[in-house]
Design an enzyme around this catalytic site. Structure first.
Site, PDB file in Angstrom:
ATOM      1  N   LYS A 140      38.876  34.255 -27.167  1.00  9.44           N
ATOM      2  CA  LYS A 140      37.972  34.530 -26.044  1.00  9.44           C
ATOM      3  C   LYS A 140      36.882  33.452 -25.898  1.00  9.44           C
ATOM      4  CE  LYS A 140      38.629  39.567 -26.072  1.00  9.44           C
ATOM      5  NZ  LYS A 140      37.942  40.890 -26.099  1.00  9.44           N
ATOM      6  N   ASN A 164      33.776  39.556 -28.618  1.00 10.89           N
ATOM      7  CA  ASN A 164      34.380  39.806 -29.935  1.00 10.89           C
ATOM      8  C   ASN A 164      35.554  38.871 -30.264  1.00 10.89           C
ATOM      9  OD1 ASN A 164      36.170  40.956 -28.189  1.00 10.89           O
ATOM     10  ND2 ASN A 164      36.140  42.993 -29.096  1.00 10.89           N
ATOM     11  N   GLU A 218      51.889  41.385 -21.198  1.00 13.14           N
ATOM     12  CA  GLU A 218      50.831  40.381 -21.308  1.00 13.14           C
ATOM     13  C   GLU A 218      51.408  38.974 -21.523  1.00 13.14           C
ATOM     14  OE1 GLU A 218      47.553  43.611 -22.935  1.00 13.14           O
ATOM     15  OE2 GLU A 218      48.167  42.002 -24.283  1.00 13.14           O
ATOM     16  N   TYR A 237      42.674  43.085 -17.201  1.00  9.00           N
ATOM     17  CA  TYR A 237      41.946  44.207 -17.799  1.00  9.00           C
ATOM     18  C   TYR A 237      41.906  45.435 -16.891  1.00  9.00           C
ATOM     19  CZ  TYR A 237      40.265  41.794 -22.006  1.00  9.00           C
ATOM     20  OH  TYR A 237      40.176  41.171 -23.232  1.00  9.00           O
TER      21      TYR A 237
HETATM   22  P1  ATP Z   1      41.259  43.862 -26.903  1.00 13.45           P
HETATM   23  O1  ATP Z   1      41.916  44.737 -25.851  1.00 13.45           O
HETATM   24  O2  ATP Z   1      40.372  42.793 -26.313  1.00 13.45           O
HETATM   25  O3  ATP Z   1      42.231  43.339 -27.893  1.00 13.45           O
HETATM   26  P2  ATP Z   1      40.449  46.226 -28.272  1.00 13.45           P
HETATM   27  O4  ATP Z   1      41.821  46.739 -27.992  1.00 13.45           O
HETATM   28  O5  ATP Z   1      39.959  46.225 -29.684  1.00 13.45           O
HETATM   29  O6  ATP Z   1      40.272  44.754 -27.756  1.00 13.45           O
HETATM   30  P3  ATP Z   1      39.561  47.763 -25.977  1.00 13.45           P
HETATM   31  O7  ATP Z   1      39.062  49.149 -26.151  1.00 13.45           O
HETATM   32  O8  ATP Z   1      40.928  47.540 -25.412  1.00 13.45           O
HETATM   33  O9  ATP Z   1      39.385  46.995 -27.391  1.00 13.45           O
HETATM   34  O10 ATP Z   1      38.486  46.986 -25.091  1.00 13.45           O
HETATM   35  C1  ATP Z   1      38.830  45.768 -24.475  1.00 13.45           C
HETATM   36  C2  ATP Z   1      37.670  44.813 -24.601  1.00 13.45           C
HETATM   37  O11 ATP Z   1      36.567  45.309 -23.819  1.00 13.45           O
HETATM   38  C3  ATP Z   1      37.083  44.667 -26.016  1.00 13.45           C
HETATM   39  O12 ATP Z   1      37.777  43.745 -26.807  1.00 13.45           O
HETATM   40  C4  ATP Z   1      35.678  44.192 -25.700  1.00 13.45           C
HETATM   41  O13 ATP Z   1      35.660  42.783 -25.402  1.00 13.45           O
HETATM   42  C5  ATP Z   1      35.344  44.959 -24.438  1.00 13.45           C
HETATM   43  N1  ATP Z   1      34.625  46.206 -24.766  1.00 13.45           N
HETATM   44  C6  ATP Z   1      35.136  47.328 -25.323  1.00 13.45           C
HETATM   45  N2  ATP Z   1      34.191  48.266 -25.494  1.00 13.45           N
HETATM   46  C7  ATP Z   1      33.023  47.722 -25.019  1.00 13.45           C
HETATM   47  C8  ATP Z   1      31.684  48.173 -24.902  1.00 13.45           C
HETATM   48  N3  ATP Z   1      31.332  49.407 -25.306  1.00 13.45           N
HETATM   49  N4  ATP Z   1      30.770  47.326 -24.376  1.00 13.45           N
HETATM   50  C9  ATP Z   1      31.120  46.091 -23.949  1.00 13.45           C
HETATM   51  N5  ATP Z   1      32.371  45.592 -24.026  1.00 13.45           N
HETATM   52  C10 ATP Z   1      33.309  46.391 -24.547  1.00 13.45           C
END
Ligand code: ATP
Ligand code: MG
Length: 140
Positions: A11, A114, A128, A51
C-alpha cells in the site's frame, strides 16, 4: 493443502517509505513466491471498484483516497496454502493487534495505513488477480 495463488498489494504508506523490498523479503522468507508484480497508481474509480465490498463502511472514502495517494505494488504470490499464509505474514488489520514479526506489526502506521492487502478467500483471490493482471502477465 495444494499450491495456491493469492493477490497482494503493497500500500501507499509502505511504497512511500521505500519498504517494498523489506515486505517482499518477508513473503519470500515464508515460502511465498512473487510470480507477478507491477508498480501502478490507481484511479479513484478503480479504488472504489476494488474496495466496493466496503462501500457502506464509514472509512470507505478515507480508504479510497489513501489507496490512490501514492503508487502501489500489486503482486501475485504463489505457494502452499498461499491465501492463509499471506494473511498470517501480514498480521491483524490493526497493527496494535498484530503478532510479532508480521508485516503490519513491523511496518504499519495505523488500522487504515496498514502497509499491505491480501485476498481473504479463493474466490476473491481469483477476482482480484483478474482485476489487475491479464493472462499474458501470469506465467503458468
Ligand atoms: P485488506 O482487505 O486490506 O487485506 P483486511 O482484510 O485485514 O485488510 P478489511 O476489514 O478487509 O481488512 O478492511 C480493508 C481495509 O480497510 C483495511 O486493510 C484498512 O486499510 C481499512 N480499514 C479497515 N478498518 C478500518 C477502520 N476502522 N478505519 C480505517 N480504515 C480501516
Ligand atoms: Mg479484507
Amino acid at each position: 493443502m495444494a499450491i495456491q495463488r493469492t493477490f497482494s498489494i503493497i500500500k501507499p504508506d509502505a511504497t512511500k517509505r521505500n519498504l517494498t523490498g523489506a515486505i517482499v523479503a518477508k513473503f519470500e522468507a515464508a515460502g511465498l513466491r512473487v510470480v507477478a508484480s507491477k508498480r501502478i497508481q490507481m484511479t479513484l474509480a478503480q479504488a472504489e471498484t476494488f474496495y466496493g465490498v466496503h462501500s457502506e463502511r464509514p472509512f470507505f472514502g478515507e480508504l479510497c483516497e489513501f489507496m490512490i495517494s501514492e503508487p502501489i505494488v500489486v503482486q501475485v504470490l504463489e505457494g502452499e496454502d498461499a491465501i492463509a499464509k499471506n494473511r498470517e505474514v501480514m498480521g491483524a488489520t490493526n497493527p496494535a493487534d498484530a503478532a510479532e514479526g508480521t508485516i503490519r506489526k513491523d511496518f504499519a502506521l495505523s488500522i487504515g495505513e496498514n502497509s499491505v492487502h491480501g485476498s481473504d478467500a479463493p474466490e476473491t483471490a481469483a477476482e482480484e488477480i483478474a482485476f489487475f493482471f491479464s493472462g499474458l502477465e501470469l506465467v503458468g
